[in-house]
Design an enzyme around this catalytic site. Structure first.
Site, PDB file in Angstrom:
ATOM      1  N   ARG A 104      -9.454 -25.270   8.986  1.00  0.00           N
ATOM      2  CA  ARG A 104     -10.361 -24.136   9.188  1.00  0.00           C
ATOM      3  C   ARG A 104     -10.249 -23.170   8.023  1.00  0.00           C
ATOM      4  NH1 ARG A 104      -9.851 -20.766  14.659  1.00  0.00           N
ATOM      5  NH2 ARG A 104      -7.880 -20.189  13.690  1.00  0.00           N
ATOM      6  N   THR A 108     -14.284 -18.104   6.460  1.00  0.00           N
ATOM      7  CA  THR A 108     -15.517 -18.418   7.198  1.00  0.00           C
ATOM      8  C   THR A 108     -15.237 -18.939   8.600  1.00  0.00           C
ATOM      9  OG1 THR A 108     -15.591 -20.723   6.447  1.00  0.00           O
ATOM     10  CG2 THR A 108     -16.591 -19.054   5.024  1.00  0.00           C
ATOM     11  N   ASP A 200      -1.038 -21.239  18.010  1.00  0.00           N
ATOM     12  CA  ASP A 200      -1.464 -22.291  17.090  1.00  0.00           C
ATOM     13  C   ASP A 200      -0.763 -23.581  17.487  1.00  0.00           C
ATOM     14  OD1 ASP A 200      -1.341 -24.089  14.728  1.00  0.00           O
ATOM     15  OD2 ASP A 200      -2.430 -22.457  13.751  1.00  0.00           O
ATOM     16  N   ASP A 203       1.265 -25.436  14.679  1.00  0.00           N
ATOM     17  CA  ASP A 203       2.533 -24.784  14.355  1.00  0.00           C
ATOM     18  C   ASP A 203       3.565 -24.999  15.454  1.00  0.00           C
ATOM     19  OD1 ASP A 203       1.711 -23.846  11.915  1.00  0.00           O
ATOM     20  OD2 ASP A 203       1.150 -21.853  12.635  1.00  0.00           O
TER      21      ASP A 203
END
Length: 209
Positions: A104, A108, A200, A203
């Site tokens: 990602r 944006t 996340d 992670d």
């Protein structure tokens, strides 16, 4: 419009709650994700075609059912999707595993492709795309588009946690794809993370930040 299946089995929901907790470390997080993937696989494959064959038990001959027809492929979206692969392969050891790499863009928030490696006969297989998080839906939608461009006709998407926005994105772009998900959370925050979510996933799986 592809159906959305919310898999609210008590075992899935219990394990998901443990995954959400901030104190859950990488080892337990990985194990729980794999266990949930196995439980989800049971439902995702419920409609596999069957045929009757004749076998011989220790008692007598009889007719019994086996899976027939479509070959299967599991395609994780890197990197978090890797955490769900073993849960599926444990139940479907003959399936082939492809990989799609998307990240990602931090500005944006749109997915960018960096890797794609698929089985050579991918167009003949029913493909199960796996990714723990369905946030904006951009990565999942792009991954499905990549598969369709390579001839895939039968695709399912399996995620752990999502939000209505992500679900709607995939449904809009790919109305023929069924979505299997363990929980539909409230919303995305300003950084496009799922709320309440579980952080996340990549992670937490790999112990990185």
């Amino acid at each position: 419009m592809g159906q959305v299946h919310v898999l609210d089995h008590p075992l899935i929901q219990h394990k998901l709650t443990l995954m959400r907790q901030v104190e859950t470390g990488a080892k337990d997080f990985r194990e729980l994700l794999s266990e949930i993937a196995t439980l989800m696989c049971y439902e995702v494959t419920r409609d596999l075609p069957m045929e009757e064959i004749e076998i011989e038990t220790p008692i007598c001959k009889c007719k019994s059912k086996v899976i027939t027809g479509k070959k299967l492929g599991i395609v994780p979206i890197l990197r978090a999707g890797l955490g769900m692969v073993d849960g599926f392969v444990n139940l479907i050891p003959t399936c082939k595993v492809g990989h799609i790499g998307l990240y990602r863009d931090p500005e944006t928030h749109k997915p960018v492709e960096y890797y794609c490696k698929l089985p050579p006969d991918v167009e003949e297989r029913e493909i199960i795309v796996v990714d723990p998080m369905l946030a904006t839906g951009g990565s999942s939608s792009d991954a499905i588009t990549m598969l369709k461009q390579r001839g895939c006709k039968y695709i399912k998407l399996v995620c752990l946690v999502g939000v209505p926005e992500g679900i709607q994105k995939v449904q809009h772009d790919h109305p023929d794809v069924e979505i299997y998900i363990a929980a539909v959370d409230e919303k995305l925050n300003e950084n496009k993370y799922i709320v309440p979510g579980l952080g996340d996933a990549g992670d937490r799986i790999f112990g990185t930040k």
